[in-house]
Write a protein that holds these residues in place. Structure first.
Motif, PDB file in Angstrom:
ATOM      1  N   SER A   1      58.542  29.273  36.462  1.00 33.72           N
ATOM      2  CA  SER A   1      59.424  29.674  37.556  1.00 33.72           C
ATOM      3  C   SER A   1      60.319  28.526  38.019  1.00 33.72           C
ATOM      4  CB  SER A   1      58.603  30.177  38.749  1.00 33.72           C
ATOM      5  OG  SER A   1      57.743  29.160  39.234  1.00 33.72           O
ATOM      6  N   MET A   2      60.144  27.349  37.421  1.00 37.31           N
ATOM      7  CA  MET A   2      60.951  26.185  37.790  1.00 37.31           C
ATOM      8  C   MET A   2      61.710  25.658  36.579  1.00 37.31           C
ATOM      9  SD  MET A   2      58.599  23.903  40.359  1.00 37.31           S
ATOM     10  CE  MET A   2      58.128  24.496  41.978  1.00 37.31           C
TER      11      MET A   2
ATOM     12  N   ARG B   1      64.084  23.237  42.658  1.00 39.84           N
ATOM     13  CA  ARG B   1      63.645  23.256  41.266  1.00 39.84           C
ATOM     14  C   ARG B   1      63.395  24.672  40.759  1.00 39.84           C
ATOM     15  NH1 ARG B   1      58.368  20.031  41.330  1.00 39.84           N
ATOM     16  NH2 ARG B   1      58.151  21.267  43.245  1.00 39.84           N
ATOM     17  N   ILE B   2      63.254  25.634  41.672  1.00 38.90           N
ATOM     18  CA  ILE B   2      62.949  27.012  41.303  1.00 38.90           C
ATOM     19  C   ILE B   2      64.196  27.698  40.748  1.00 38.90           C
ATOM     20  CG2 ILE B   2      62.142  29.251  42.135  1.00 38.90           C
ATOM     21  CD1 ILE B   2      60.559  27.768  44.280  1.00 38.90           C
TER      22      ILE B   2
ATOM     23  N   VAL C   1      65.381  33.448  38.346  1.00 30.55           N
ATOM     24  CA  VAL C   1      64.307  34.375  37.996  1.00 30.55           C
ATOM     25  C   VAL C   1      63.004  33.934  38.664  1.00 30.55           C
ATOM     26  CG1 VAL C   1      62.916  35.334  36.118  1.00 30.55           C
ATOM     27  CG2 VAL C   1      65.368  34.965  35.800  1.00 30.55           C
ATOM     28  N   GLY C   2      62.831  32.616  38.756  1.00 28.47           N
ATOM     29  CA  GLY C   2      61.620  32.071  39.353  1.00 28.47           C
ATOM     30  C   GLY C   2      61.402  32.524  40.773  1.00 28.47           C
ATOM     31  N   LYS C   3      62.474  32.649  41.550  1.00 19.84           N
ATOM     32  CA  LYS C   3      62.345  33.096  42.933  1.00 19.84           C
ATOM     33  C   LYS C   3      61.725  34.491  42.998  1.00 19.84           C
ATOM     34  CE  LYS C   3      66.217  30.404  44.765  1.00 19.84           C
ATOM     35  NZ  LYS C   3      67.569  30.458  45.382  1.00 19.84           N
ATOM     36  N   PHE C   4      62.136  35.356  42.082  1.00 21.32           N
ATOM     37  CA  PHE C   4      61.618  36.725  42.071  1.00 21.32           C
ATOM     38  C   PHE C   4      60.169  36.783  41.607  1.00 21.32           C
ATOM     39  CE2 PHE C   4      60.777  40.715  39.819  1.00 21.32           C
ATOM     40  CZ  PHE C   4      60.982  41.626  40.850  1.00 21.32           C
TER      41      PHE C   4
END
Length: 207
Positions: free
Chosen positions: A77-78, A96-97, A100-103
């Motif tokens: 995710s990062m 760093r996220i 897509v990583g946030k979701f």
């Protein structure tokens, strides 16, 4: 004087009649959920590779039952260089996220590969969240009794996660984990499971 490691501080392993039944639930549930999870993980693995440089997965060493180290696997995710300056916790609005990583962090989809760790017995569905070895050693030196969390198998979700989230201190996390161990039961696990579903739906506490 040499400081004790968390392994040297451990007492006798936690014992309770519910542990055997809990392991049966872990195996049964992880098998059922792994089937649809494989499809979800596969789809997001492709999206992650398209969205940012690097592979779709990453692994870390974590400390489990009685100090045994094992690897956890997550969807990445990062950014691929997220820890180029060393291990560090995720911050609120961490730059760093990835997109897509946030979701996947908000929905906890990034955690799905850890169901395999539950199946093989390194983790349980419910229990104290496993820390990395360096953090475990640091906190065991700074916080009296922190290593007691290792007397029980770590969990994919837990009492501290659903009642404190990411924003509590390690000392506060310890208090919640010790409460879980003191009230260890199917009823408490079930309540945590229901709260976990609510957290996944609302995205509460995600970073």
């Amino acid at each position: 004087m040499k400081k004790e490691t968390y392994l040297e501080k451990l007492d006798t392993q936690f014992e309770h009649p519910y542990i055997i039944l809990k392991r049966i639930f872990d195996i049964f549930f992880s098998i059922i959920v792994l089937i649809p999870s494989v499809i979800i993980v596969f789809l997001f693995a492709i999206i992650i590779v398209i969205d940012s440089k690097g592979g779709p997965f990453y692994s870390q060493n974590r400390v489990g039952l009685m100090g045994k180290e094992f690897k956890v696997f997550k969807l990445r995710s990062m950014r691929n260089d997220a820890e180029v300056n060393g291990a560090q916790w995720a911050e609120t609005e961490d730059p760093r996220i990835t997109r897509v990583g946030k979701f996947i962090r908000k929905t906890r989809i990034d955690e799905l590969p850890q169901l395999f760790s539950v199946l093989v017995g390194d983790m349980s569905l419910i229990g104290p969240r496993p820390e990395r070895p360096n953090f475990t050693q640091q906190f065991s030196e700074e916080i009296e009794g922190f290593e007691q969390r290792l007397l029980i198998k770590p969990g994919l979700s837990g009492y501290a996660q659903v009642n404190g989230g990411y924003d509590i201190t390690p000392a506060e996390k310890l208090k919640l984990d010790l409460y879980y161990m003191e009230h260890f039961s199917f009823k408490l696990d079930f309540n945590i499971f229901i709260k976990t579903i609510a957290v996944v739906i609302t995205g509460d506490g995600a970073r």
